[in-house]
Structures are given as C-alpha cells and as structure tokens.
Design an enzyme around this catalytic site. Sequence first.
Site, PDB file in Angstrom:
ATOM      1  N   ARG A  53      42.855  52.499  33.810  1.00 29.16           N
ATOM      2  CA  ARG A  53      43.723  51.382  33.633  1.00 29.16           C
ATOM      3  C   ARG A  53      44.797  51.226  32.732  1.00 29.16           C
ATOM      4  O   ARG A  53      44.988  51.987  31.874  1.00 29.16           O
ATOM      5  CB  ARG A  53      42.640  50.329  33.104  1.00 29.16           C
ATOM      6  CG  ARG A  53      41.299  50.052  33.825  1.00 29.16           C
ATOM      7  CD  ARG A  53      40.030  49.544  33.037  1.00 29.16           C
ATOM      8  NE  ARG A  53      39.100  49.058  33.550  1.00 29.16           N
ATOM      9  CZ  ARG A  53      37.940  49.959  33.982  1.00 29.16           C
ATOM     10  NH1 ARG A  53      38.011  51.288  33.774  1.00 29.16           N
ATOM     11  NH2 ARG A  53      36.915  49.310  34.595  1.00 29.16           N
ATOM     12  N   HIS A  87      43.554  48.390  28.841  1.00 29.79           N
ATOM     13  CA  HIS A  87      42.178  48.404  28.494  1.00 29.79           C
ATOM     14  C   HIS A  87      41.502  49.667  29.031  1.00 29.79           C
ATOM     15  O   HIS A  87      40.418  49.757  29.790  1.00 29.79           O
ATOM     16  CB  HIS A  87      41.507  46.992  29.030  1.00 29.79           C
ATOM     17  CG  HIS A  87      41.752  45.847  28.450  1.00 29.79           C
ATOM     18  ND1 HIS A  87      41.018  45.308  27.667  1.00 29.79           N
ATOM     19  CD2 HIS A  87      42.769  45.154  28.547  1.00 29.79           C
ATOM     20  CE1 HIS A  87      41.837  44.352  27.154  1.00 29.79           C
ATOM     21  NE2 HIS A  87      42.857  43.968  27.891  1.00 29.79           N
ATOM     22  N   ASN A 137      38.844  38.257  25.588  1.00 33.91           N
ATOM     23  CA  ASN A 137      39.291  39.067  24.602  1.00 33.91           C
ATOM     24  C   ASN A 137      38.498  38.787  23.415  1.00 33.91           C
ATOM     25  O   ASN A 137      37.760  37.883  23.438  1.00 33.91           O
ATOM     26  CB  ASN A 137      40.865  39.278  23.979  1.00 33.91           C
ATOM     27  CG  ASN A 137      41.626  40.022  25.310  1.00 33.91           C
ATOM     28  OD1 ASN A 137      41.107  40.771  25.932  1.00 33.91           O
ATOM     29  ND2 ASN A 137      42.794  39.795  25.119  1.00 33.91           N
ATOM     30  N   PHE A 194      54.168  39.816  30.927  1.00 38.71           N
ATOM     31  CA  PHE A 194      53.361  40.728  30.613  1.00 38.71           C
ATOM     32  C   PHE A 194      53.479  42.462  30.775  1.00 38.71           C
ATOM     33  O   PHE A 194      53.299  43.173  29.844  1.00 38.71           O
ATOM     34  CB  PHE A 194      51.731  40.769  31.574  1.00 38.71           C
ATOM     35  CG  PHE A 194      50.574  41.216  31.314  1.00 38.71           C
ATOM     36  CD1 PHE A 194      49.831  41.063  29.957  1.00 38.71           C
ATOM     37  CD2 PHE A 194      50.142  42.451  31.754  1.00 38.71           C
ATOM     38  CE1 PHE A 194      48.890  41.956  29.650  1.00 38.71           C
ATOM     39  CE2 PHE A 194      48.920  43.115  31.623  1.00 38.71           C
ATOM     40  CZ  PHE A 194      48.350  42.855  30.492  1.00 38.71           C
ATOM     41  N   ARG A 214      47.096  36.193  36.439  1.00 43.84           N
ATOM     42  CA  ARG A 214      46.135  37.171  36.352  1.00 43.84           C
ATOM     43  C   ARG A 214      45.508  36.889  37.812  1.00 43.84           C
ATOM     44  O   ARG A 214      44.760  38.160  38.136  1.00 43.84           O
ATOM     45  CB  ARG A 214      45.220  36.854  35.171  1.00 43.84           C
ATOM     46  CG  ARG A 214      45.802  36.879  33.881  1.00 43.84           C
ATOM     47  CD  ARG A 214      44.762  36.782  32.659  1.00 43.84           C
ATOM     48  NE  ARG A 214      43.851  37.669  32.390  1.00 43.84           N
ATOM     49  CZ  ARG A 214      42.681  37.523  32.069  1.00 43.84           C
ATOM     50  NH1 ARG A 214      42.344  36.343  31.373  1.00 43.84           N
ATOM     51  NH2 ARG A 214      41.676  38.438  31.864  1.00 43.84           N
ATOM     52  N   ARG A 229      43.959  51.528  41.458  1.00 43.92           N
ATOM     53  CA  ARG A 229      42.724  52.486  40.901  1.00 43.92           C
ATOM     54  C   ARG A 229      41.700  52.893  41.779  1.00 43.92           C
ATOM     55  O   ARG A 229      41.118  54.257  41.496  1.00 43.92           O
ATOM     56  CB  ARG A 229      42.059  51.401  39.557  1.00 43.92           C
ATOM     57  CG  ARG A 229      42.826  51.489  38.237  1.00 43.92           C
ATOM     58  CD  ARG A 229      41.862  50.817  37.326  1.00 43.92           C
ATOM     59  NE  ARG A 229      40.692  50.076  37.700  1.00 43.92           N
ATOM     60  CZ  ARG A 229      39.646  50.345  37.426  1.00 43.92           C
ATOM     61  NH1 ARG A 229      39.311  51.557  36.989  1.00 43.92           N
ATOM     62  NH2 ARG A 229      38.739  49.397  37.548  1.00 43.92           N
TER      63      ARG A 229
HETATM   64 FE1  HDE Z   1      44.344  41.575  31.525  1.00 41.39          FE
HETATM   65  N1  HDE Z   1      44.512  43.047  32.796  1.00 41.39           N
HETATM   66  N2  HDE Z   1      46.029  40.861  31.951  1.00 41.39           N
HETATM   67  N3  HDE Z   1      44.149  40.104  29.964  1.00 41.39           N
HETATM   68  N4  HDE Z   1      42.681  42.392  30.825  1.00 41.39           N
HETATM   69  C1  HDE Z   1      43.642  44.147  32.952  1.00 41.39           C
HETATM   70  O1  HDE Z   1      42.978  44.835  35.268  1.00 41.39           O
HETATM   71  C2  HDE Z   1      46.861  41.459  33.332  1.00 41.39           C
HETATM   72  C3  HDE Z   1      45.050  39.222  29.857  1.00 41.39           C
HETATM   73  C4  HDE Z   1      41.703  41.869  30.170  1.00 41.39           C
HETATM   74  O2  HDE Z   1      37.318  45.926  31.281  1.00 41.39           O
HETATM   75  C5  HDE Z   1      44.090  44.836  34.324  1.00 41.39           C
HETATM   76  O3  HDE Z   1      41.374  46.083  36.110  1.00 41.39           O
HETATM   77  C6  HDE Z   1      48.066  40.555  33.392  1.00 41.39           C
HETATM   78  C7  HDE Z   1      44.479  38.193  28.985  1.00 41.39           C
HETATM   79  C8  HDE Z   1      40.422  42.788  29.884  1.00 41.39           C
HETATM   80  O4  HDE Z   1      37.867  46.509  33.226  1.00 41.39           O
HETATM   81  C9  HDE Z   1      45.277  44.387  35.056  1.00 41.39           C
HETATM   82  C10 HDE Z   1      47.695  39.548  32.159  1.00 41.39           C
HETATM   83  C11 HDE Z   1      43.187  38.455  29.043  1.00 41.39           C
HETATM   84  C12 HDE Z   1      40.590  43.705  30.790  1.00 41.39           C
HETATM   85  C13 HDE Z   1      45.496  43.073  33.873  1.00 41.39           C
HETATM   86  C14 HDE Z   1      46.766  39.849  31.554  1.00 41.39           C
HETATM   87  C15 HDE Z   1      43.013  39.986  29.468  1.00 41.39           C
HETATM   88  C16 HDE Z   1      41.895  43.575  31.320  1.00 41.39           C
HETATM   89  C17 HDE Z   1      43.926  46.482  33.846  1.00 41.39           C
HETATM   90  C18 HDE Z   1      48.704  38.519  32.048  1.00 41.39           C
HETATM   91  C19 HDE Z   1      41.932  37.921  28.016  1.00 41.39           C
HETATM   92  C20 HDE Z   1      39.947  44.784  30.887  1.00 41.39           C
HETATM   93  C21 HDE Z   1      43.133  47.137  34.581  1.00 41.39           C
HETATM   94  C22 HDE Z   1      49.181  37.345  33.100  1.00 41.39           C
HETATM   95  C23 HDE Z   1      41.763  36.694  28.264  1.00 41.39           C
HETATM   96  C24 HDE Z   1      38.801  44.577  32.150  1.00 41.39           C
HETATM   97  C25 HDE Z   1      42.148  46.083  35.498  1.00 41.39           C
HETATM   98  C26 HDE Z   1      38.101  45.791  32.214  1.00 41.39           C
HETATM   99  C27 HDE Z   1      42.407  44.355  32.308  1.00 41.39           C
HETATM  100  C28 HDE Z   1      46.555  42.153  33.907  1.00 41.39           C
HETATM  101  C29 HDE Z   1      46.519  38.931  30.551  1.00 41.39           C
HETATM  102  C30 HDE Z   1      41.989  40.572  29.401  1.00 41.39           C
HETATM  103  C31 HDE Z   1      46.271  45.095  35.040  1.00 41.39           C
HETATM  104  C32 HDE Z   1      48.925  40.513  34.319  1.00 41.39           C
HETATM  105  C33 HDE Z   1      45.140  36.755  28.545  1.00 41.39           C
HETATM  106  C34 HDE Z   1      39.378  42.416  29.013  1.00 41.39           C
HETATM  107  O5  HDE Z   1      45.369  43.753  36.040  1.00 41.39           O
END
Ligand code: HDE
Length: 695
Positions: free
Chosen positions: A71, A74, A147, A160, A357, A368
């Site tokens: 990833r 994360h 988170n 991001f 997101r 992936r």
């Molecule tokens: Fe993520 N984020 N994120 N994120 N995120 C990923 O997806 C992304 C954001 C969070 O255990 C990716 O499968 C963008 C906020 C967790 O597999 C990816 C934006 C929050 C996990 C991605 C955010 C998160 C990810 C990378 C801004 C908290 C782990 C691998 C718009 C609310 C999931 C994947 C797991 C993972 C993109 C912002 C939490 C790249 C574009 C806000 C817990 O898709």
Amino acid sequence: MTAAFTATRGNGDELQETVSDAGTRLTTNMGIPVSDNQNSLRLGARGPTLLEDFVLREKIFHFDHERIPERIVHARGSVAHGTFEVTKAIPELTRAALFQKAGNSCDVFARFSTVAGGAGSVDTPRDIRGFAVKFYTPEGNWDLVGNNTPVFFIQDAMKFPDLVHSVKMEADRGYPQAASAHDTFWDFVSLMPETLHNVMWAMSDRAIPRSLRFMEGFGIHTFRMVNAEGKSTFVRFHWKPRLGVQSLLWDESAKLQGADNDYHRRDLFEAIAEGGFPQWDLGIQVIDPAWAEKQPYDVLDATKLIPEEEVPVQLIGTMTLNRNVDNHFAENEQVAFCPSNVPPGIDFSDDPLLQGRLFSYLDTQKSRLGTANFHQIPINAPRCPMHNFQRDGMMQMQIPKGRASYEPNSLDKAGEVGGPRADTRGGFITARPVTDLGREAPTEKLRIRAETFADHYSQPRMFFRSLTDVEQGHVVSALVFELSKVALMHVRETVLSHLRNIDETLAQRVADGMAMALPAAAEAAVAPVDLPVSDKLSILKQPVPAPKGRKLGILVTDGADGAVVDALKAAAKAAEASVMVLAPKVGAVKLAGGTEIAADAQLDGAPSVTFDALAVVASAEGADQLTRHKKALDWLSDGFAHLKAIAHTAEAQPLLDKAGVSKDDFVLDAGNAQGLIAKLADRNWDREKTIWPAL
Ligand code: HDE
C-alpha cells in the site's frame, strides 16, 4: 484439500476460504504428484540443471511472483477477525438492516496500520494509526476506514499525494523510513496551515499508542445516515476501546523499535490467542444542523473535530476481535478497504476529502491486487448474496451459468434464467443533495476552498489547551525533537510562526527548546478564537484504566522465593493481566528450597519496554550477580525512567541502587502484589519531572 470454512455466495456455489494441507500428498499446482522436493533435475550427480525440470521451474516461478505492491500509505498493518453486535437500534436514523434491532450482529475484519512506513517497518514510530473495519452486513460490506485521530491533515483530496510524498522517505535519499522528523514533511506543514490540527495530534501521545488495543478510532468525516423515509442525518463515528486509551513514552517507543519491531502486531495476536479479546464500542455523534450552523467551523471540514462535550457520543454497538488470521498474505495483504462500500442507510457528505477517497480506494485496489475481480478474494467477498451482470476480467473465479449477461433481458419468458433485477425499494438510493446544514445549494463549478474552512488555528489551540501539563510537555518535546531534525532554518521559523497563532507559550517553549528566537506570528486567514477546552481530548484526564490486558514482567534469580512469584502471578491473573517470568538463563531457575522452574524468556530478550510494570524477585546472591549485568541494570533503569511501577524483594535493593531506582510511591515491596497490580496500567507522572528535562 479440505475446506475448513465456507462462505455461501447465495447462488448455490461455495467458496473455499481456508484450506488445510494436513496429511496430504505434495503436488505441483496442476496436481501432479512430486517425488522429490529437495533436488532439482540434473544431468549426472554434478552436472547442469535441466530446463525440463517443470517441478523446479514452477516452484521458482511462483516464488518470484509472491509479492504484490505494498500500500502506498498504511502499508504496515495488523489484522484480526471479529464480530460486531448492535447494542442500540437506531431505525429513526438509518434504514441499514444491521441497525434495526439491538442484538443484530455481523462478522467484521479489522486492520490497524501505521501510515508512513513500509510493510516491513517498525510498529512504534510517531505516526497516525489507521483503524479500518469491514462489516460483512446482510446488505453488503460496509467499510469504515478511519484513523486513531478525529481529524485529518488536509481538507481537499487534491492535496493528498503532496502530503504523502512529503512525509514518506525523501525522494533522492530514500530515508527516513517511517518518520515525520525531516525537512520535506515540515516544509509542507509550514506552507499548509490546515495541517496544524492533525500535526498537534501527531505530536501528542496519541501518535505513540501503548498498543492497538488501547486506541480510539474515528471515522473523521461527517457521514450521513438515511432512514426508511429518506430523511438524512449527519453523523460522525467513534470507536471507544473498552481497555481505555494509553500511550507509550517517546523514549519507550524509540527503544521498542529495537527491542521488538512487531510490538503492536505481537500484542494483538497474543491477546487474541490467549482469549483476551479486545473490544471497542462504536458510537455516533448526531449532528443537529441548526447547531452546526452556529459553529465557528464547518462540520464538513475534516480538519475539525466536534467536541464530545458539545455533541455527546451515543454508543450503538460493540466490536469484539476474537480470531487471528490464518494467513498474513491472504487476509492482511489482500484485504481491500473502500470507504465507498456502504449499505443502504449509510451515505456520504460533501466533505471534499471524503469525496476524493470514494475514487482512490477502488482504484488503488486494482493496482495492488491486479484485477477488477478483487472483490472475489475471500477476505473481500460479501457474506450475503451477490449477483450482477459484471463478467470476466483477470482471475475470474466464478463460472456464471446461462446466457443472461445483460439487462434488460426477457430470457425468463423463454424459461431461461434471466438474472437479477434492481430492487427499487430495498436497493441503495443516494441521499438527495440536501442543504440541511443551512448552506447554499451548489450551483456553480468552482475550484475554491469554502470560506467556512479557513480557520486553521482555533481547534489546534483548543486541543493543546485541553491537555494536562504533562501532555503539553510531551507535545513541546515532540515538536522540539522533530524540528531539530529539520535542517532548513526557514522551515523551522515558519513552523514557529504558526505555533504562535496556536498558543504563545507553546511557541515560546518550542523556540527555547531549539535555542531559537521567536519569529513574527504567521498571518492568519481568519483570526483564531478561544474555544472551550474539551477534557475528552486528553488521555490523562480520564480515569486510570483497569489492569486488564496489561503485562507484568517478573525477573527471577536463583535462590528467589517461589511463593512471592506465585503470589504476583495469581494477582495478575485475577486482574486478567498477563505475566512473563524472565531469568538470566531461560532454561531453569533454581528457587529457594531447590525447586526448578523454566523462565518464559531470557533477560536479554525481554527488555522492560515490553512490560507495563516490573517485579524483581531475587535472592541476595542473585541480586549481587545482576549488579554486574548491564541488561539487568538497563531493565530497571529504563523501567524507572519510563515511570513504571517496580516491586522488588528486599534482597534486590543493591541492584536497584546500582540501577538508579530511588524510592517513590511506585516502588513497592514484592510482597505487595495487589499494590503492584493496582498500578499496572498507571505511570508515576511525578517521577517524570525528576528524570526528563522539562522543555
Ligand atoms: Fe486513506 N488511503 N486516503 N485515509 N487510508 C489508503 O487505500 C486516500 C484518508 C486510511 O488497512 C489507500 O487500500 C486519499 C483519511 C486507512 O488497508 C489509498 C485520501 C483517512 C487506510 C488511500 C485519504 C484515511 C488507508 C492506500 C485523501 C481516515 C488503510 C491503500 C482524499 C479517515 C486501509 C489502500 C487498510 C489507505 C487514499 C485520506 C484512512 C491510496 C486519496 C482522511 C485506515 O487508496
């Protein structure tokens, strides 16, 4: 191969989820029996290996392709299966089948992660933790991908990739790994004041959790719930750990990176394996639009939290993690979370971060996992019927019957299977773009940031001022530590200029900690205001959690009193805490009276950072020997410096003296097992002042 667990997909076909190879014959992937798994096929005993060896070629070929891309964020995660049970029905808020009745339950799969480090990095860096839960509901999968902080660094998905590029290893040098203490991250922060609120959380104790079991979780964004009448209500999601919230000290977390890279992963795995199933309550804050309208911030802004004192968290269910995975790759690496997975009754808000997101996760899973059919991988497959006309693609695992692969069709009129049809009443209906937060209905296409998102300082100020003196000191130290690693002077100065807008004393203390002069305050787009402090934001303002789930380390020497060891073990067991007995040599310790017991670990392999409290049960001779043992001295001096309770036999006093452990309320007699257990989940914060220089 025997199927140990099956998930019915509703079409009569069954998916094999776990396989057991017990007592089976070794074969190639095509099922051809293998006679020799040690030697490749060669010409003569010392001759060249032959291309003809399909057994070798297949084995190496498969091995060469064993990894998938990690990833981008994360990457390092720890996972567990569990169940979720609804404790309060909320049909007035949502039509989601899961929440219609208290007692309803479904399977869940949780993944906790660090953000910046690679898959093989350590568990305890200063970082935000991911808290992602997949609910296998009767109406499809719901992924609550949150988170362990209630706010995020940025307001718009557009930023991001920049945020992540800045915090990851610097592009030219490939370091630092899993750390934010470097130029590019702080450069970005200094130029993007919207990051400051989450930065304050990241510099606080929240970013160095004691373990995954002691973390809160937050959905962060404002979501919607939609009831059967189509009425939508804005909510925020919270996970409250039953074991309480606790953090490491910074020195402890740094030392743990050497002592046990897998500290959090091991802690979760062992707790579940031993039956200490961690639990979290799921709560919601229900947002009244009229109230939201009056706030000095926008509830659609992911850099803002809603204080619990203002909008209380109502508990609606409990998650229990009760089963470890069988295979790290098949489950942890292959699980694909997508915030866009929501059942009918849960919907999105217009939060511009959330909206981005909704695209990103689906997209990243394809890259992936290599195929649009990633939903068929067992850990991702829904546990309710799944039927549609999507067909083919790489790694298609299903064999759809019949010729109805399009819709509309009238094949059923000819007696053939016509396939599924949309459910106009029970199906997902997107909530109307209501403007029930009193804002204008969108009319123009604009690339702008709403003015209601412009205040970047008031909430970081509220967060800092809500902490205890001890916690504030930790934030100051963390900022000094990180900024001292920033080599670009102008970046340090710009960050200081923002800190002035958060809190003048904070800025002054950080400047003093770096022996720098305070620059002028940064120009604020909106002048910050003093919001009421929120005690719920502080960890240390909450009651000290129970000793349940904590770990006691007992260092035992030859000649020690076995009854004291037994009493300590019994007290820990009664409090549902775990115990590890360690000794200079793991094989055996000869107790007073001659009984031999085996230790659980060797002293060198179990540093005191891996325990919540310590006990030394030593004879005079055993203690004397340990005064010449560096690891024993470190064990105690670290435990003392990490403010832990330490119980010891009188005979061990010379050892404590040499290790610099002086008497205080948390240094107890080893015979006082109850007293020690009562302090197992606590730290002696008064001791901190005498050991760590205040900044
Ligand atoms: Fe993520 N984020 N994120 N994120 N995120 C990923 O997806 C992304 C954001 C969070 O255990 C990716 O499968 C963008 C906020 C967790 O597999 C990816 C934006 C929050 C996990 C991605 C955010 C998160 C990810 C990378 C801004 C908290 C782990 C691998 C718009 C609310 C999931 C994947 C797991 C993972 C993109 C912002 C939490 C790249 C574009 C806000 C817990 O898709």
